[in-house]
Design a protein around this motif. Structure first.
Motif, PDB file in Angstrom:
ATOM      1  N   GLU A  80      44.171  31.299  32.946  1.00 20.76           N
ATOM      2  CA  GLU A  80      44.864  31.961  34.055  1.00 20.76           C
ATOM      3  C   GLU A  80      43.853  32.674  34.952  1.00 20.76           C
ATOM      4  OE1 GLU A  80      48.159  35.430  35.008  1.00 20.76           O
ATOM      5  OE2 GLU A  80      47.961  34.729  32.939  1.00 20.76           O
ATOM      6  N   THR A  81      42.879  33.318  34.341  1.00 25.82           N
ATOM      7  CA  THR A  81      41.831  34.011  35.106  1.00 25.82           C
ATOM      8  C   THR A  81      41.069  33.026  35.982  1.00 25.82           C
ATOM      9  OG1 THR A  81      41.604  35.601  33.293  1.00 25.82           O
ATOM     10  CG2 THR A  81      39.812  35.511  34.911  1.00 25.82           C
ATOM     11  N   LEU A  84      43.006  32.073  39.089  1.00 20.74           N
ATOM     12  CA  LEU A  84      43.001  33.141  40.097  1.00 20.74           C
ATOM     13  C   LEU A  84      41.635  33.287  40.762  1.00 20.74           C
ATOM     14  CD1 LEU A  84      45.081  35.814  38.146  1.00 20.74           C
ATOM     15  CD2 LEU A  84      45.837  34.467  40.137  1.00 20.74           C
ATOM     16  N   ARG A 152      45.271  39.322  36.394  1.00 20.89           N
ATOM     17  CA  ARG A 152      45.504  39.931  37.717  1.00 20.89           C
ATOM     18  C   ARG A 152      44.904  41.333  37.802  1.00 20.89           C
ATOM     19  NH1 ARG A 152      48.489  36.760  40.875  1.00 20.89           N
ATOM     20  NH2 ARG A 152      49.871  35.251  39.910  1.00 20.89           N
ATOM     21  N   GLU A 153      45.045  42.114  36.737  1.00 21.39           N
ATOM     22  CA  GLU A 153      44.452  43.459  36.712  1.00 21.39           C
ATOM     23  C   GLU A 153      42.930  43.377  36.797  1.00 21.39           C
ATOM     24  OE1 GLU A 153      47.585  45.896  33.850  1.00 21.39           O
ATOM     25  OE2 GLU A 153      45.979  44.699  32.936  1.00 21.39           O
ATOM     26  N   ALA A 156      41.828  42.409  40.358  1.00 24.63           N
ATOM     27  CA  ALA A 156      42.014  43.534  41.276  1.00 24.63           C
ATOM     28  C   ALA A 156      40.954  44.613  41.039  1.00 24.63           C
ATOM     29  CB  ALA A 156      43.416  44.116  41.114  1.00 24.63           C
TER      30      ALA A 156
END
Length: 166
Positions: A80-81, A84, A152-153, A156
């Motif tokens: 997933e990372t 992104l 996501r964290e 960001a």
């Protein structure tokens, strides 16, 4: 530093230019017939830079390995990372080798023509963009693997741009 005039690109293969570039920077490197490997110290880690030349296809494949291994229990989060992170890239991409859990950055350059040359500016762009992307996203990967953050964290947190000086 290396100057285009110092290296005659009219009769050099892509690996010749990369070898000259690595040598001009004083980076340790080893050269084979179709491959060159160098080691570069970054801010976060040392990176193995590897270029493979396939003359028959006119393709120079450039890899940067940030010495990150992903264990089986962390792979879902890392996939997933990677999705992104790859959305943020203009050239190249990060991937995870399924057989070894090795994380790497990869970019392929098409080098067409009878001369099969790589200019100094193209070599510099290829190498520096790989190092820059590894440096930029290394914290993201570490936040996911060891910091307990979601992809996501982590993205960001790592991409916050600071302003001013401390």
């Amino acid at each position: 530093m290396l100057d285009q005039a110092d290296h005659d690109t009219d009769d050099s293969a892509p690996l010749d230019m990369l070898e000259a570039y690595f040598a001009a920077h004083g980076w340790e490197h080893e050269r084979g017939d179709e491959e060159i490997v160098a080691t570069v110290k970054g801010s976060w880690a040392s990176y193995e830079l590897r270029a493979l030349w396939r003359e028959e296809d006119g393709v120079l494949q450039f890899l940067a390995l940030p010495d990150i291994k992903v264990t089986d229990d962390r792979r879902a989060g890392m996939y997933e990372t990677l999705a992104l992170v790859n959305e943020q890239l203009w050239v190249g991409h990060f991937e995870l080798w399924s057989s070894s859990g090795t994380l790497l950055y990869r970019h392929a350059a098409l080098i067409d023509g009878d001369e099969a040359t790589l200019s100094l500016s193209a070599a510099e762009t290829l190498v520096e963009s790989a190092i820059d992307e590894c440096e930029r996203f290394y914290p993201v990967f570490q936040f996911v693997l060891w910091g307990g953050k979601s992809p996501r964290e982590a993205l960001a947190a790592a991409l916050i741009e600071t302003q001013g000086e401390a």
